[in-house]
Design a protein around this motif. Structure first.
Motif, PDB file in Angstrom:
ATOM      1  N   TYR A 186       0.869  -1.178   0.000  1.00  0.00           N
ATOM      2  CA  TYR A 186       0.000   0.000   0.000  1.00  0.00           C
ATOM      3  C   TYR A 186       0.905   1.227   0.000  1.00  0.00           C
ATOM      4  CZ  TYR A 186      -4.520   2.210   0.994  1.00  0.00           C
ATOM      5  OH  TYR A 186      -5.689   2.915   0.907  1.00  0.00           O
ATOM      6  N   VAL A 187       0.812   2.018  -1.036  1.00  0.00           N
ATOM      7  CA  VAL A 187       1.726   3.153  -1.165  1.00  0.00           C
ATOM      8  C   VAL A 187       0.916   4.448  -1.244  1.00  0.00           C
ATOM      9  CG1 VAL A 187       3.436   4.273  -2.667  1.00  0.00           C
ATOM     10  CG2 VAL A 187       3.511   1.795  -2.323  1.00  0.00           C
ATOM     11  N   ILE A 188       1.240   5.368  -0.352  1.00  0.00           N
ATOM     12  CA  ILE A 188       0.586   6.685  -0.409  1.00  0.00           C
ATOM     13  C   ILE A 188       1.602   7.701  -0.925  1.00  0.00           C
ATOM     14  CG2 ILE A 188      -0.561   8.508   0.896  1.00  0.00           C
ATOM     15  CD1 ILE A 188      -1.649   6.443   2.759  1.00  0.00           C
ATOM     16  N   VAL A 206      -8.377   6.692  14.174  1.00  0.00           N
ATOM     17  CA  VAL A 206      -8.475   6.651  15.638  1.00  0.00           C
ATOM     18  C   VAL A 206      -9.926   6.405  16.066  1.00  0.00           C
ATOM     19  CG1 VAL A 206      -8.293   8.103  17.702  1.00  0.00           C
ATOM     20  CG2 VAL A 206      -6.412   8.013  16.055  1.00  0.00           C
ATOM     21  N   GLN A 207     -10.835   7.102  15.429  1.00  0.00           N
ATOM     22  CA  GLN A 207     -12.245   6.985  15.831  1.00  0.00           C
ATOM     23  C   GLN A 207     -12.792   5.586  15.570  1.00  0.00           C
ATOM     24  OE1 GLN A 207     -14.135  10.431  13.938  1.00  0.00           O
ATOM     25  NE2 GLN A 207     -12.502  11.718  14.741  1.00  0.00           N
ATOM     26  N   GLU A 208     -12.297   4.935  14.532  1.00  0.00           N
ATOM     27  CA  GLU A 208     -12.761   3.582  14.207  1.00  0.00           C
ATOM     28  C   GLU A 208     -11.904   2.502  14.875  1.00  0.00           C
ATOM     29  OE1 GLU A 208     -15.418   2.836  12.631  1.00  0.00           O
ATOM     30  OE2 GLU A 208     -15.960   4.772  11.747  1.00  0.00           O
ATOM     31  N   GLY A 209     -10.850   2.903  15.529  1.00  0.00           N
ATOM     32  CA  GLY A 209      -9.942   1.906  16.133  1.00  0.00           C
ATOM     33  C   GLY A 209      -9.084   1.206  15.098  1.00  0.00           C
ATOM     34  N   TRP A 210      -8.889   1.846  13.935  1.00  0.00           N
ATOM     35  CA  TRP A 210      -8.071   1.242  12.883  1.00  0.00           C
ATOM     36  C   TRP A 210      -6.589   1.616  13.060  1.00  0.00           C
ATOM     37  CZ3 TRP A 210     -11.797   3.178   8.479  1.00  0.00           C
ATOM     38  CH2 TRP A 210     -12.962   2.395   8.485  1.00  0.00           C
ATOM     39  N   VAL A 211      -6.063   1.339  14.228  1.00  0.00           N
ATOM     40  CA  VAL A 211      -4.653   1.636  14.459  1.00  0.00           C
ATOM     41  C   VAL A 211      -3.967   0.358  14.928  1.00  0.00           C
ATOM     42  CG1 VAL A 211      -5.012   4.075  15.047  1.00  0.00           C
ATOM     43  CG2 VAL A 211      -5.093   2.343  16.855  1.00  0.00           C
ATOM     44  N   ASP A 212      -2.638   0.336  14.860  1.00  0.00           N
ATOM     45  CA  ASP A 212      -1.898  -0.861  15.251  1.00  0.00           C
ATOM     46  C   ASP A 212      -1.534  -0.740  16.731  1.00  0.00           C
ATOM     47  OD1 ASP A 212      -0.046  -2.865  15.719  1.00  0.00           O
ATOM     48  OD2 ASP A 212       0.878  -2.683  13.725  1.00  0.00           O
ATOM     49  N   LEU A 238      -5.099   1.609   4.602  1.00  0.00           N
ATOM     50  CA  LEU A 238      -3.788   1.783   5.217  1.00  0.00           C
ATOM     51  C   LEU A 238      -3.656   0.895   6.450  1.00  0.00           C
ATOM     52  CD1 LEU A 238      -1.101   3.326   5.565  1.00  0.00           C
ATOM     53  CD2 LEU A 238      -2.365   5.129   6.731  1.00  0.00           C
ATOM     54  N   SER A 239      -4.708   0.860   7.252  1.00  0.00           N
ATOM     55  CA  SER A 239      -4.600   0.101   8.501  1.00  0.00           C
ATOM     56  C   SER A 239      -4.640  -1.406   8.255  1.00  0.00           C
ATOM     57  CB  SER A 239      -5.688   0.517   9.475  1.00  0.00           C
ATOM     58  OG  SER A 239      -6.944   0.275   8.888  1.00  0.00           O
ATOM     59  N   GLN A 240      -5.219  -1.828   7.148  1.00  0.00           N
ATOM     60  CA  GLN A 240      -5.315  -3.265   6.892  1.00  0.00           C
ATOM     61  C   GLN A 240      -4.181  -3.811   6.024  1.00  0.00           C
ATOM     62  OE1 GLN A 240      -9.251  -3.745   5.272  1.00  0.00           O
ATOM     63  NE2 GLN A 240     -10.179  -3.890   7.317  1.00  0.00           N
ATOM     64  N   ALA A 241      -3.441  -2.935   5.415  1.00  0.00           N
ATOM     65  CA  ALA A 241      -2.393  -3.392   4.483  1.00  0.00           C
ATOM     66  C   ALA A 241      -1.329  -4.196   5.225  1.00  0.00           C
ATOM     67  CB  ALA A 241      -1.748  -2.180   3.822  1.00  0.00           C
ATOM     68  N   SER A 242      -0.786  -5.194   4.555  1.00  0.00           N
ATOM     69  CA  SER A 242       0.261  -5.956   5.240  1.00  0.00           C
ATOM     70  C   SER A 242       1.548  -5.123   5.315  1.00  0.00           C
ATOM     71  CB  SER A 242       0.503  -7.293   4.537  1.00  0.00           C
ATOM     72  OG  SER A 242       0.742  -7.072   3.177  1.00  0.00           O
ATOM     73  N   SER A 243       1.774  -4.249   4.361  1.00  0.00           N
ATOM     74  CA  SER A 243       2.867  -3.284   4.504  1.00  0.00           C
ATOM     75  C   SER A 243       2.490  -2.030   3.736  1.00  0.00           C
ATOM     76  CB  SER A 243       4.177  -3.851   3.967  1.00  0.00           C
ATOM     77  OG  SER A 243       4.062  -4.116   2.587  1.00  0.00           O
ATOM     78  N   ALA A 244       2.828  -0.894   4.293  1.00  0.00           N
ATOM     79  CA  ALA A 244       2.455   0.377   3.659  1.00  0.00           C
ATOM     80  C   ALA A 244       3.523   1.417   3.923  1.00  0.00           C
ATOM     81  CB  ALA A 244       1.123   0.870   4.229  1.00  0.00           C
ATOM     82  N   CYS A 245       3.652   2.355   2.987  1.00  0.00           N
ATOM     83  CA  CYS A 245       4.573   3.468   3.223  1.00  0.00           C
ATOM     84  C   CYS A 245       4.013   4.744   2.614  1.00  0.00           C
ATOM     85  CB  CYS A 245       5.960   3.166   2.662  1.00  0.00           C
ATOM     86  SG  CYS A 245       6.012   3.133   0.876  1.00  0.00           S
ATOM     87  N   VAL A 246       4.559   5.842   3.083  1.00  0.00           N
ATOM     88  CA  VAL A 246       4.151   7.156   2.583  1.00  0.00           C
ATOM     89  C   VAL A 246       5.375   7.814   1.961  1.00  0.00           C
ATOM     90  CG1 VAL A 246       3.061   9.353   3.157  1.00  0.00           C
ATOM     91  CG2 VAL A 246       2.594   7.338   4.565  1.00  0.00           C
ATOM     92  N   SER A 282      -0.360   3.324  11.859  1.00  0.00           N
ATOM     93  CA  SER A 282      -0.693   2.051  11.206  1.00  0.00           C
ATOM     94  C   SER A 282       0.417   1.015  11.396  1.00  0.00           C
ATOM     95  CB  SER A 282      -0.965   2.279   9.717  1.00  0.00           C
ATOM     96  OG  SER A 282       0.201   2.776   9.080  1.00  0.00           O
ATOM     97  N   GLY A 283       1.452   1.380  12.175  1.00  0.00           N
ATOM     98  CA  GLY A 283       2.511   0.407  12.504  1.00  0.00           C
ATOM     99  C   GLY A 283       3.410   0.039  11.340  1.00  0.00           C
ATOM    100  N   ASN A 284       3.515   0.944  10.379  1.00  0.00           N
ATOM    101  CA  ASN A 284       4.352   0.635   9.213  1.00  0.00           C
ATOM    102  C   ASN A 284       5.717   1.309   9.306  1.00  0.00           C
ATOM    103  OD1 ASN A 284       2.778  -1.067   7.277  1.00  0.00           O
ATOM    104  ND2 ASN A 284       1.282   0.539   7.738  1.00  0.00           N
ATOM    105  N   PHE A 285       6.360   1.066  10.417  1.00  0.00           N
ATOM    106  CA  PHE A 285       7.676   1.655  10.658  1.00  0.00           C
ATOM    107  C   PHE A 285       8.579   0.510  11.099  1.00  0.00           C
ATOM    108  CE2 PHE A 285      10.323   4.690  13.421  1.00  0.00           C
ATOM    109  CZ  PHE A 285      10.954   5.257  12.329  1.00  0.00           C
ATOM    110  N   ALA A 286       9.795   0.514  10.578  1.00  0.00           N
ATOM    111  CA  ALA A 286      10.744  -0.575  10.872  1.00  0.00           C
ATOM    112  C   ALA A 286      10.223  -1.898  10.337  1.00  0.00           C
ATOM    113  CB  ALA A 286      11.046  -0.676  12.370  1.00  0.00           C
ATOM    114  N   LYS A 287       9.794  -1.886   9.120  1.00  0.00           N
ATOM    115  CA  LYS A 287       9.450  -3.154   8.490  1.00  0.00           C
ATOM    116  C   LYS A 287       9.584  -3.064   6.981  1.00  0.00           C
ATOM    117  CE  LYS A 287       4.592  -3.807   7.997  1.00  0.00           C
ATOM    118  NZ  LYS A 287       3.270  -3.936   8.611  1.00  0.00           N
ATOM    119  N   GLU A 288       9.697  -4.198   6.355  1.00  0.00           N
ATOM    120  CA  GLU A 288       9.842  -4.221   4.905  1.00  0.00           C
ATOM    121  C   GLU A 288       8.605  -3.599   4.261  1.00  0.00           C
ATOM    122  OE1 GLU A 288      10.289  -8.102   3.148  1.00  0.00           O
ATOM    123  OE2 GLU A 288      11.200  -7.242   1.346  1.00  0.00           O
ATOM    124  N   GLY A 289       8.824  -2.727   3.314  1.00  0.00           N
ATOM    125  CA  GLY A 289       7.701  -2.067   2.654  1.00  0.00           C
ATOM    126  C   GLY A 289       7.125  -0.914   3.456  1.00  0.00           C
TER     127      GLY A 289
END
Ligand SMILES: Nc1nc2c(c(=O)[nH]1)N[C@H]1C(S)=C(S)[C@@H](COP(=O)(O)OP(=O)(O)OC[C@H]3O[C@@H](n4cnc5c(=O)[nH]c(N)nc54)[C@H](O)[C@@H]3O)O[C@H]1N2
Ligand SMILES: Nc1nc2c(c(=O)[nH]1)N[C@H]1C(S)=C(S)[C@@H](COP(=O)(O)OP(=O)(O)OC[C@H]3O[C@@H](n4cnc5c(=O)[nH]c(N)nc54)[C@H](O)[C@@H]3O)O[C@H]1N2
Ligand code: SF4
Ligand SMILES: [Mo]
Length: 761
Positions: free
Chosen positions: A169-171, A238-244, A288-296, A322-329
């Motif tokens: 997932y790329v933004i 945050v409002q939907e709880g879509w965070v890691d 973004l929150s559901q992607a297995s890996s995402a970056c901006v 979304s917890g996409n820090f320190a990981k591949e992708g």
């Protein structure tokens, strides 16, 4: 006759953008005759864009400088020899420093898109000038980003890279990588993502760019409203709880403070204000929150627009929440062999004497420089050294720059070409081009493996030009800061190269510094004059890398070993130095694991500090903010779009462009109709600061109310460096921009949001 095709392909790199793709060139006489991508380059892998094929227009053109010039009172230039130039400049620098103090001297530049090696040597000159005023182009675009990094990750030089090549997932936010690149092999990667049904490309841009056309979701944000859009996306998460939550609990602090603000974001109203549908906001928040890996991947569209620093914060919260820090992708911190920036502690940051602007990442913003010069303040800047930048065209507020440059008591410009800025100079010093000297970029921004390319010259030096390390070394010496020669150290360096195992040089060098602690400030020059003389001919300037490499190896020995080098400690450093010195193309510096990325964090406990109170407050205040357009200036101009045929100020002659000679103003057909503007017609584009004449191009990829002009036009060219008759090459957009229209914290100009009006000519 030898057939041209048989001439040798020589390895080098493109110098037109931060990617510095590996190249191979065929040289004929002094021409770069053919250019192709270097398949052996581990990062660019043979990739090239259309701009690189034309590099001979950088190397050979009538404005190329070949000897030092001194300006006469009547504005003409006369050639002088190097000794005269160096002696006179050094004497004037010393006089200004000793009469008015080091703060009367400033330095601007030190490397454009591909030439940073000389810039390291300039630190010695600043030391001799006793000034900490380092102005760079980075500080008119990226200091907001750096400041935010400092808060989140502990140091302003914790810089984030993006795993676009692997991400699901790329933004793409406020950037057009199709043209501007910013990531290796951009077009290829964008096409791969677009083609793969399992990967998603989101583009946030007011315009339907080539990148947006490939996107699964193009969010056509209204210019200058990204802060609303990003708040709405984060608010939804945050409002939907879509965070890691497990990432946030384990790796960060301060989420609750951030969440408290984001919970209150009126998502629907902010979506509307940004011109993006609520549905799209929710799709991206969820995706973004559901992607297995995402970056901006973000750039000037948010950094040089309203809420610049806040935008950089919100952008980083996207990958952090979304917890996409320190990981591949994901997004990751990376190492740096020679860091381009530093960290300025808030309580100890240097401030300028006139405007009181504080440094960020050890840099000062070009936006304030005219005010620091053009004043009667006793502590104003009186002497300026400019290297590899052309602020008379590229900095905001062309008029203010012209006035300020004229007021200087000493202006020295180091460049390969006679530039608009050099025309104001008292002395113009001709540098060898990036194909005529040892050179490298310090834009080494990759993770988990980071690469480095030391380019060897492919051409002899033109005329009486010199590489910057030599220019700076001569100046520092002429200022009396260092002796001419270091005979003992030089001899030991030569012996050391013969018997490296004895480690004679490091021991002698350390002893010399103990004896002469005052030399430490001029380390690059001392190394250049000692170790440099022991290195193979043409590689003297690599001396400064020797120190940097040993330092790097001490920090990352395991990761350096992973790239296939054996040994440890000093021997490992020497192995990496030899690898870099001998290689034709880029070589790996180090390979980290993703878990090891956390060791690059500079917070005390290596966790991200999510809450930045000043910026959380700005989010709260967004609802009461009013965009600065008016009835008088009803359109928003993006002043500085990247296109197929612009490349900063690096190509000076118009012939290099295959199309878009005029650098047209893009405008929506309905807007054009309402202003009586026709395709190809002349238009006056006017801002509060100034007016220029441009040529319109109708483009239904533009939003209504939004117009765009290219960056990298508007400079003068002539048939010789000293000719007084010049022609202008397209729109000089900074006539329209004002240095006051900028981010309050960083002084980054809002170039992508310049209120203007149009009038058909
Ligand atoms: N061809 C070419 N490539 C270059 C350069 C060059 O001169 N020519 N220069 C290099 C340099 S120095 C840099 S810094 C990079 C810059 O690279 P980019 O930042 O990608 O370049 P820009 O075209 O200035 O701006 C990017 C996008 O921001 C969009 N934009 C404008 N306003 C807004 C807004 O309010 N919100 C959002 N979300 N987007 C907006 C524009 O439509 C544009 O598509 O390019 C590098 N690459
Ligand atoms: N309105 C508006 N203004 C902008 C922008 C925008 O989008 N809109 N973009 C901004 C951005 S992001 C940037 S990065 C700046 C870029 O603009 P500048 O900061 O001016 O930098 P460059 O255009 O890269 O300037 C390169 C200079 O270095 C010289 N040069 C090339 N090789 C060598 C060498 O080996 N040695 C020496 N000494 N000189 C060399 C070239 O001749 C040229 O004069 O422009 C900024 N200005
Ligand atoms: S992407 Fe950048 S470095 Fe690569 S060829 Fe194009 S301009 Fe040159
Ligand atoms: Mo830039």
């Amino acid at each position: 006759m030898v057939a041209a095709a048989q001439s040798e392909w020589k390895p080098t790199a493109c110098i037109l953008c931060s990617l510095n793709c590996g190249l191979e060139v065929q040289v004929e006489g002094r021409e770069l005759k053919r250019v192709r991508g270097d398949e052996a380059h581990p990062s660019s892998k043979g990739y090239l864009c259309q701009k690189a094929a034309r590099l001979n227009f950088y190397q050979n053109h009538p404005m190329r400088l070949s000897e030092p010039l001194r300006r006469n009172d009547d504005g003409t230039f006369e050639p002088i020899d190097w000794d005269t130039a160096i002696q006179e400049i050094a004497a004037k620098l010393v006089a200004l420093r000793d009469t008015h103090g080091g703060h009367s001297l400033a330095y601007y530049g030190g490397g454009g898109q591909g030439n940073h090696l000389g810039g390291v040597y300039s630190s010695a000159l600043r030391a001799a000038c006793q000034t900490s005023y380092l102005y760079t182009a980075l500080a008119q675009e990226k200091t907001g980003d750096f400041w935010v990094n400092g808060k989140l990750f502990g140091k302003q030089n914790c810089h984030v890279t993006e795993g676009m090549h692997e991400a699901d997932y790329v933004i793409v936010l406020g950037t057009n990588p199709w043209q501007a690149h910013g990531v290796p092999r951009a077009r290829k990667v964008l096409k791969e993502i677009a083609k793969d049904p399992k990967r998603t490309l989101v583009v946030i841009d007011p315009r339907e760019t080539q990148t947006a056309a490939l996107a699964d979701h193009h969010l056509p944000v209204k210019p200058g409203t990204d802060a609303y859009l990003l708040s709405a996306i984060l608010g939804t998460m945050v409002q939907e709880g879509w965070v890691d939550s497990s990432f946030l609990d384990g790796r960060t602090h301060g989420f609750e403070e951030v969440a408290a603000v984001l919970r209150d974001v009126p998502v629907e109203a902010y979506a509307q204000r940004s011109g993006v549908s609520l549905e799209q906001v929710r799709t991206v928040a969820k995706g973004l929150s559901q992607a297995s890996s995402a970056c901006v991947r973000a750039d000037l569209g948010i950094q040089q627009s309203l809420h610049s620093t806040l935008n950089s914060y919100l952008e980083k919260l996207l990958f952090l929440l979304s917890g996409n820090f320190a990981k591949e992708g994901g997004n990751n911190l990376h190492t740096a062999l020679v860091p381009l920036i530093g960290h300025s502690k808030e309580d100890k940051a240097k401030v300028t004497q006139v405007t009181g602007m504080h440094e960020i990442s050890k840099l000062f913003p070009p936006n304030i420089l005219p005010q620091e010069i053009d004043t009667e303040h006793p502590k104003r800047v009186r002497g300026l050294i400019i290297d590899s930048v052309n602020p008379a065209v590229s900095a905001a507020d062309t008029q203010a720059y012209a006035k300020a440059l004229k007021k200087l008591e000493l202006l020295v410009v180091v460049d390969v070409a006679m530039t608009d800025t050099a025309r104001f100079a008292h002395y113009v010093l001709p540098a060898a081009t990036q194909f005529e000297k040892l050179e490298s970029t310090f834009f080494n921004l990759e993770f988990p493996t980071n690469y480095y390319h030391l380019r060897k010259p492919v051409l002899e030096k033109e005329g009486n030009t010199l590489p910057e390390p030599e220019i700076y070394s001569r100046l520092v010496t002429a200022m009396g800061a260092l002796p001419e020669r270091f005979p003992v150290l030089e001899r030991i360096a030569k012996l050391d190269r013969k018997w490296p195992k004895l480690r004679l040089f490091p021991t002698a060098f350390a002893a010399a510094l103990k004896l002469h602690p005052e030399w430490a400030k001029y380390l690059p020059v001392v190394l250049y004059r000692t170790l440099g003389r022991a290195l193979p001919e043409g590689k003297e300037a690599a001396a400064v890398l020797w120190g940097a490499i040993h330092f790097y190896v001490r920090k990352y020995s395991k990761q350096v070993q992973r790239t296939g080098l054996s040994g440890s400690g000093y021997a490992l450093g020497e192995a990496l130095f030899s690898r870099i010195l001998e290689a034709d193309t880029a070589v790996p510096l180090s390979t980290h694991t993703y878990e090891e990325m956390w060791s690059l964090m500079r917070t005390e406990d290596r966790k991200a500090q999510l809450a930045i109170p000043e910026l959380l407050q700005q989010i709260r205040e967004l609802s009461s903010f009013e965009e600065p357009t008016s009835e008088e200036f009803p359109l928003v101009l993006a002043a500085g779009e990247r296109r197929s045929y612009n490349a900063n100020q690096i190509y000076r002659v118009p012939e290099w462009r295959k199309k878009d000679q005029e650098g047209t103003l893009r405008i929506h057909p309905e807007d054009a109709a309402s202003y009586g503007v026709v395709d190809g017609g002349a238009v006056i584009c006017e801002s509060q600061r100034g007016a220029i004449s441009v040529v319109a191009a109708l483009d239904d990829g533009m939003q209504r109310g939004f117009v765009s002009l290219p960056h990298g036009y508007g400079f003068d060219y002539a048939d010789s460096p000293t000719s007084q008759e010049t022609s202008q090459n397209g729109p000089r957009i900074n006539v329209l921009t004002s240095s006051e229209h900028c981010d309050p914290l960083t002084k980054t100009p809002y170039h992508k949001y310049v209120p203007v009006r149009l009038r058909a000519e």
